[in-house]
Design an enzyme around this catalytic site. Structure first.
Site, short mmCIF file in Angstrom:
data_model
loop_
_atom_site.label_atom_id
_atom_site.label_comp_id
_atom_site.label_asym_id
_atom_site.label_seq_id
_atom_site.Cartn_x
_atom_site.Cartn_y
_atom_site.Cartn_z
N LYS A 44 40.50 48.24 51.03
CA LYS A 44 39.27 48.26 50.24
C LYS A 44 39.22 49.41 49.26
O LYS A 44 38.18 50.07 49.09
CB LYS A 44 38.03 48.28 51.15
CG LYS A 44 37.81 46.99 51.91
CD LYS A 44 36.42 46.97 52.52
CE LYS A 44 36.16 45.65 53.21
NZ LYS A 44 34.80 45.56 53.74
N LYS A 49 27.69 37.81 55.46
CA LYS A 49 28.99 38.26 54.97
C LYS A 49 28.92 39.73 54.57
O LYS A 49 27.85 40.27 54.28
CB LYS A 49 29.42 37.41 53.77
CG LYS A 49 29.58 35.92 54.10
CD LYS A 49 30.71 35.69 55.10
CE LYS A 49 30.93 34.20 55.34
NZ LYS A 49 29.92 33.59 56.19
N ASP A 50 30.08 40.34 54.54
CA ASP A 50 30.20 41.76 54.28
C ASP A 50 29.68 42.14 52.90
O ASP A 50 29.67 41.33 51.97
CB ASP A 50 31.68 42.16 54.41
CG ASP A 50 31.91 43.64 54.20
OD1 ASP A 50 30.99 44.42 54.47
OD2 ASP A 50 33.01 43.99 53.75
N LYS A 51 29.26 43.40 52.76
CA LYS A 51 28.80 43.89 51.47
C LYS A 51 29.96 44.29 50.56
O LYS A 51 30.10 43.76 49.46
CB LYS A 51 27.87 45.10 51.66
CG LYS A 51 27.44 45.73 50.33
CD LYS A 51 26.51 46.90 50.54
CE LYS A 51 26.09 47.49 49.19
NZ LYS A 51 25.16 48.62 49.33
N LEU A 93 31.09 44.00 59.25
CA LEU A 93 32.03 44.23 58.15
C LEU A 93 32.92 43.05 57.90
O LEU A 93 33.11 42.60 56.79
CB LEU A 93 32.87 45.47 58.46
CG LEU A 93 33.98 45.80 57.47
CD1 LEU A 93 33.39 46.21 56.15
CD2 LEU A 93 34.89 46.90 58.01
#
Length: 783
Positions: free
Chosen positions: A63, A267-269, A511
Site C-alpha cells: 500500500k 470494504k477497506d478505505k 482492512l
C-alpha cells in the site's frame, strides 16, 4: 502458464508457544490500567505464531499507493463485481417520459376544476408545478404559494380540493408577503411524513384522483412501474474511501439517509474497491447524474431487483495486490515464495484487524464482558490509549478526571460510536455500567465477545499446526462431513456478523477481511477423525476445522481441545457456564461456529513487474478499463496457479527484466527505500487471488513475506524466514540478527548473488512439491 518446480519443506515456522492471557489471573480488577497504556497488539498477543512453509520471505512495501490494493466483490453466483458501464437500464428514459406525459394528461380535468375555484392565474401556477413534479421524477421541489386569499372559508375549500384530488400534494396556510394577508402553500409530499399545521401525517395517496392509482409507499417515490423491481442495484466504485463514507456522500447528494442503502459487506478505505449496493425505489437517472459531481466515487451497472442486499450476501472478494520495492537475496527466493503461496496456502488466522489497531485489544474487552465485569469493560473502552490522536487522548483524560460528559461528547469524533454511546448512557444513568454497555449498537458490542472467540481460535490453530504439522489429519481432528455420517456430529449456523470498528485515527478495522460468512450456509456437519478415516485417506489437512466456542460446537478429540480451556481459565472465563445472566455476553448462549485452519488462495496468479516511477500505477482498475486507458507494458514474469493439476509439478521458462533499488536502514533500525534515481528500474510483485468470506488477505501476505502484519502500510522487513522483532526467530540458513542488522544483499543488483541479470532467460529445475513431510517441532514448553 506452467509454474516452476521447486522443493518446499512444509515445516511450520513458529516461536515458542506460550499464550498470553488477557490479564493476570488474580486479581482481574484494575487490569484495564495496564492494558490501556500498553503497546499496540502484536501478532503473538492474539495467537498468530506459525507459517505453513519454511520458505524464506523477502522485503516489500504494501500500500505505498492505495491503488496497490484493489478489491472486487464476488457475488453469490460467483461473479466478480466490476464497474463496466454508466448506461441507464434499457428503455428507462423513454418509460419515464411516457409516465410524465401520462401524468400530465390525467390532471386536465382537475386543473380545469381548480380554475373555477381559484382563478386562472392560480390554475396556471398549479399546472406548471405538476409538470415539474412529473419531469423531476421525485426530486425535492420548492413549494408554490397561491395568490393571497383573505376569505378563510374559501381557503378551506382549496385545502379540501387538494385532499380530494391531489393527495400527493400537501397544503397549508402561510402569511403573505405583506404580513397581513394569508396564502395557501402547496408542496410535493416525498413520502417522509410531512406534517401539516394540524400535526397529522399525510402518508398515502389512495383515491388520489389519478388513473391506475397505486398506494403510496413511504419508503420511496409513488411513481413506480408495477413491472419493475422495487430495488435499484448499482455497482459502487470508490477510491480511498470506506463504504460508509462513500454512501454517506451519495445519500447527502440525493437527500436520503445512508441507512437506506443495502450492501453485502464493508470494504477497506485505503484501497480501490468495487461492490454491489441496493436502494429502494430510486430512479437510476438521479444516481447516474451524480457521476460528474462525485470525487473518487463512481456508480454504474444499474438494474432493478425484487429484493435488496443484506450483510453477508457474497461469496468473498477478489484481491489484486501490488507489493512494491521488492528486495530479496535472489530472484529464486521470490519465485519460490510466490509459487509457494499458491501451492501451500496459509493458516487461516483472524488478522490483527479483528482485534482492533489500538493499544486495547477488543478481545480483552470481550473477556471482561464474559466475566461480567461491566465497569472494567467500560474503563477499557473509555480510558486513554497510547497511539491515539492527541486531541482524542486528551478528551479521554478529561472524562476520566472530571466526568464531564457534555464536554467530552463535544470533543470526541462521531466515529467513536462505542465511547459516545457509553458516555451518553452514563450521563443519564450514572453508575449503571451494564446499561451503558448495552447502549452500544448491538453489532459493535457483540464484536467484543466474538473477538475473544477469535483469540481462542488463533491460539488453537497455532497449537494444531505446531504439534501435528500440516502434512495430514490426525486422530481427533474435526472436519466438515463429506458423506453419510454415523459418528458423533455437530451442526451450526454459519452467520458471522460484520463489524464497524474504528481506531483512534478513524480507520476502519476491516482492512482486508473477505467480509462475512454466508447466511445461506445454515447447517454444517462436522465429525471427529478416527483411525478408519486415516486408513481410508478421505480427509486431508485442508479439511481440518476448529471451533469458535459456543453452545452448539464440539471440540477436537485430541490434545488441541485443552488449549481452549487452558487459555480461557487463565483469563477467568468459563466456556461451559455463565457467571451472569446477560445472554449476549455469554459464550454458552452463543451458537458458535467452525472455521477452516488452512486456506489456499483461489484462482491465484502472480507476476513480477518493473517500474521506475513510484507514482506509476501497476494494476488496471475498473475505471482504467472502462475509459480505455492503457498502461505501459509492465509484465516481465507471470505465473498462474490452480489452473490444472498438471501445471503444479512442471517446469517453466521465464523472461526477466529490470532490477530494484536498494533498501537501507537508519541508525534506529527503521527500514526505508534508499534514494533512487527515477531512471533506476525497481521491482514489484503483483498478486491476484480470491478468498472466501471471512478470510484475511493480510494473512496470505504474511505467509508470503514471512513478516508480521503489525504495520502493513510501511516497509515489511524480512530477515530469512521470519521478521526479526515480530517473531524473534529466523529461518534455517540465517543466524540470529539484531534489530539493526540485515542479511548481506548485493547492492547491484540488489537481488544479491545468483541473480546476475534480470534480462536473461532462466529455467529452474528442482524437485516437485511434496505435501506431507513436516519435521517434528521442538518440544513444547511446560504449561
Amino acid at each position: 502458464m506452467r509454474g516452476a518446480n521447486f522443493s518446499i519443506s512444509l515445516t511450520p515456522c513458529f516461536i515458542p508457544f506460550s499464550p498470553k492471557p488477557c490479564h493476570p489471573t488474580k486479581p482481574f480488577a484494575n487490569t484495564f490500567e495496564t492494558l490501556a497504556m500498553a503497546k499496540s497488539v502484536d501478532e503473538s498477543d492474539v495467537g498468530i505464531y506459525c507459517y505453513v512453509s519454511s520458505l524464506p520471505g523477502f522485503r516489500a512495501v504494501l500500500k505505498q499507493r492505495y491503488s496497490d490494493f484493489i478489491v472486487n466483490e464476488v457475488d453469490l453466483d460467483g461473479n466478480i463485481v466490476r464497474l463496466t458501464s454508466f448506461d441507464l437500464p434499457p428503455k428507462c428514459s423513454k418509460e419515464e417520459e411516457r409516465k410524465a406525459s401520462s401524468d400530465q394528461k390525467c390532471f386536465t380535468d382537475e386543473i380545469e376544476l381548480f380554475q373555477t375555484l381559484a382563478g386562472e392565474a392560480n390554475a396556471k401556477l398549479l399546472k406548471e408545478f405538476l409538470e415539474k413534479v412529473a419531469s423531476t421524477v421525485g426530486d425535492e421541489l420548492p413549494p408554490i404559494v397561491l395568490a393571497p386569499d383573505s376569505d378563510k372559508s374559501h381557503r378551506t375549500e382549496v385545502h379540501n380540493f387538494f385532499k380530494t384530488n391531489f393527495k400527493f400534494l400537501v397544503t397549508d396556510t402561510v402569511d403573505g408577503e405583506d404580513g397581513n394577508s394569508k396564502c395557501v402553500r402547496i408542496r410535493f409530499s416525498s413520502g417522509k411524513g410531512v406534517k401539516g399545521r394540524g400535526g397529522r401525517k399525510r402518508k398515502d395517496m389512495e383515491n388520489s384522483g389519478r388513473k391506475n392509482d397505486i398506494p403510496f409507499d413511504s419508503r420511496g417515490t409513488d411513481n413506480w412501474p408495477e413491472e419493475r423491481g422495487k430495488f435499484l442495484r448499482f455497482n459502487l466504485y470508490k477510491e480511498n474511501k470506506d463504504t460508509h463514507e462513500a454512501l454517506g456522500v451519495i445519500g447527502k447528494m440525493l437527500g436520503i439517509q445512508q441507512r437506506s442503502f443495502g450492501f453485502a459487506g464493508t470494504k477497506d478505505k485505503r484501497a480501490i474497491t468495487t461492490q454491489r449496493v441496493t436502494v429502494f425505489k430510486l430512479h437510476p437517472e438521479r444516481l447516474a447524474a451524480l457521476n460528474c459531481r462525485l470525487f473518487g466515487i463512481k456508480v454504474g451497472d444499474f438494474c432493478f431487483l425484487k429484493k435488496g442486499l443484506l450483510l453477508g450476501q457474497l461469496l468473498g472478494n477478489r484481491f489484486t495486490i501490488t507489493l512494491r520495492g521488492v528486495v530479496a537475496a535472489s530472484v529464486d527466493t521470490i519465485n519460490a515464495a510466490a509459487d509457494g503461496l499458491g501451492r501451500s496456502g496459509f493458516i487461516n488466522y483472524y488478522g490483527l484487524q479483528r482485534f482492533g489497531s489500538g493499544s486495547v485489544p477488543t478481545h480483552s474487552i470481550g473477556a471482561a464482558l464474559l466475566r461480567g465485569e461491566w465497569k472494567t469493560a467500560v474503563d477499557l473502552i473509555l480510558d486513554p490509549r497510547d497511539g491515539e490522536r492527541a486531541d482524542i487522548k486528551e478528551a479521554r483524560k478529561k472524562y476520566k478526571k472530571t466526568g464531564n460528559a457534555d464536554l467530552v461528547l463535544s470533543q470526541l469524533p462521531r466515529y467513536l460510536v462505542a465511547e459516545r454511546a457509553i458516555i451518553q448512557c452514563l450521563k443519564n444513568c450514572p453508575g449503571n455500567y451494564l446499561q451503558a454497555l448495552q447502549g452500544i449498537p448491538r453489532t459493535l458490542r457483540l464484536m467484543y465477545v466474538h473477538s475473544y472467540q477469535s483469540y481462542l481460535w488463533n491460539h488453537a490453530a497455532s497449537m494444531r499446526v505446531r504439534k501435528h504439522g500440516t502434512a495430514q489429519v490426525v486422530v481427533g481432528d474435526l472436519v466438515f462431513c463429506k458423506g453419510p455420517i454415523s459418528e458423533k456430529v455437530a451442526s451450526f449456523e454459519s452467520v458471522e456478523p460484520i463489524y464497524e470498528y474504528h481506531d483512534g485515527e478513524g480507520n476502519n478495522s476491516l482492512l482486508d477481511i473477505s467480509d462475512v460468512a454466508l447466511p445461506e450456509e445454515k447447517i454444517q456437519l462436522v465429525k471427529t477423525i478416527n483411525s478408519d478415516d486415516l486408513i481410508s485417506g478421505g480427509y486431508t489437512f485442508e479439511d481440518v476445522v476448529l471451533p469458535l466456542p459456543g453452545s452448539r460446537t464440539i471440540y477436537p478429540g485430541n490434545d488441541i481441545a485443552g488449549i481452549y480451556h487452558d487459555i480461557s481459565k487463565k483469563d477467568g472465563v468459563s466456556l461451559t457456564e455463565s457467571v451472569h445472566g446477560v445472554k449476549e455476553f455469554s459464550i454458552t448462549s452463543m451458537t458458535g461456529d467452525y472455521r477452516r485452519v488452512f486456506q489456499r488462495p483461489i484462482d491465484y496468479t502472480w507476476e513480477l513487474l518493473t517500474y521506475t516511477d513510484n507514482n506509476e500505477s501497476l494494476a488496471k482498475t475498473d475505471m482504467d478499463i472502462l475509459v480505455g486507458s492503457k498502461n505501459t507494458d509492465l509484465v516481465t514474469n507471470k505465473s498462474s496457479i490452480n489452473t490444472s493439476p498438471d501445471d503444479k509439478d512442471s517446469l517453466q521458462t521465464r523472461k526477466r527484466g529490470g532490477s530494484d533499488c536498494f533498501m537501507s536502514e537508519d541508525q534506529n533500525g527503521v527500514t526505508a527505500p534508499a534514494e533512487c534515481d527515477y531512471s533506476d528500474p525497481k521491482v514489484a510483485l503483483k498478486l491476484g487471488f480470491t478468498l472466501p468470506a471471512s478470510c484475511y488477505a493480510t494473512m496470505a501476505i504474511r505467509e508470503l513475506l514471512k513478516s508480521s502484519t503489525l504495520d502493513l502500510t510501511g516497509v515489511l522487513l524480512v530477515r530469512g524466514g521470519c521478521s526479526v522483532g515480530a517473531l524473534g526467530v529466523c529461518a534455517p540458513g540465517f543466524s540470529s540478527l539484531t534489530q539493526t542488522q540485515s542479511p548481506k544483499i548485493n547492492p547491484s543488483p540488489c537481488f544479491g548473488p545468483g541473480f546476475s541479470s534480470l534480462t536473461q532467460t532462466q529455467t529452474q529445475t528442482q524437485s516437485p512439491v511434496e505435501r506431507g513431510s513436516v519435521s517434528a517441532p521442538p518440544p513444547l514448553p511446560p504449561s
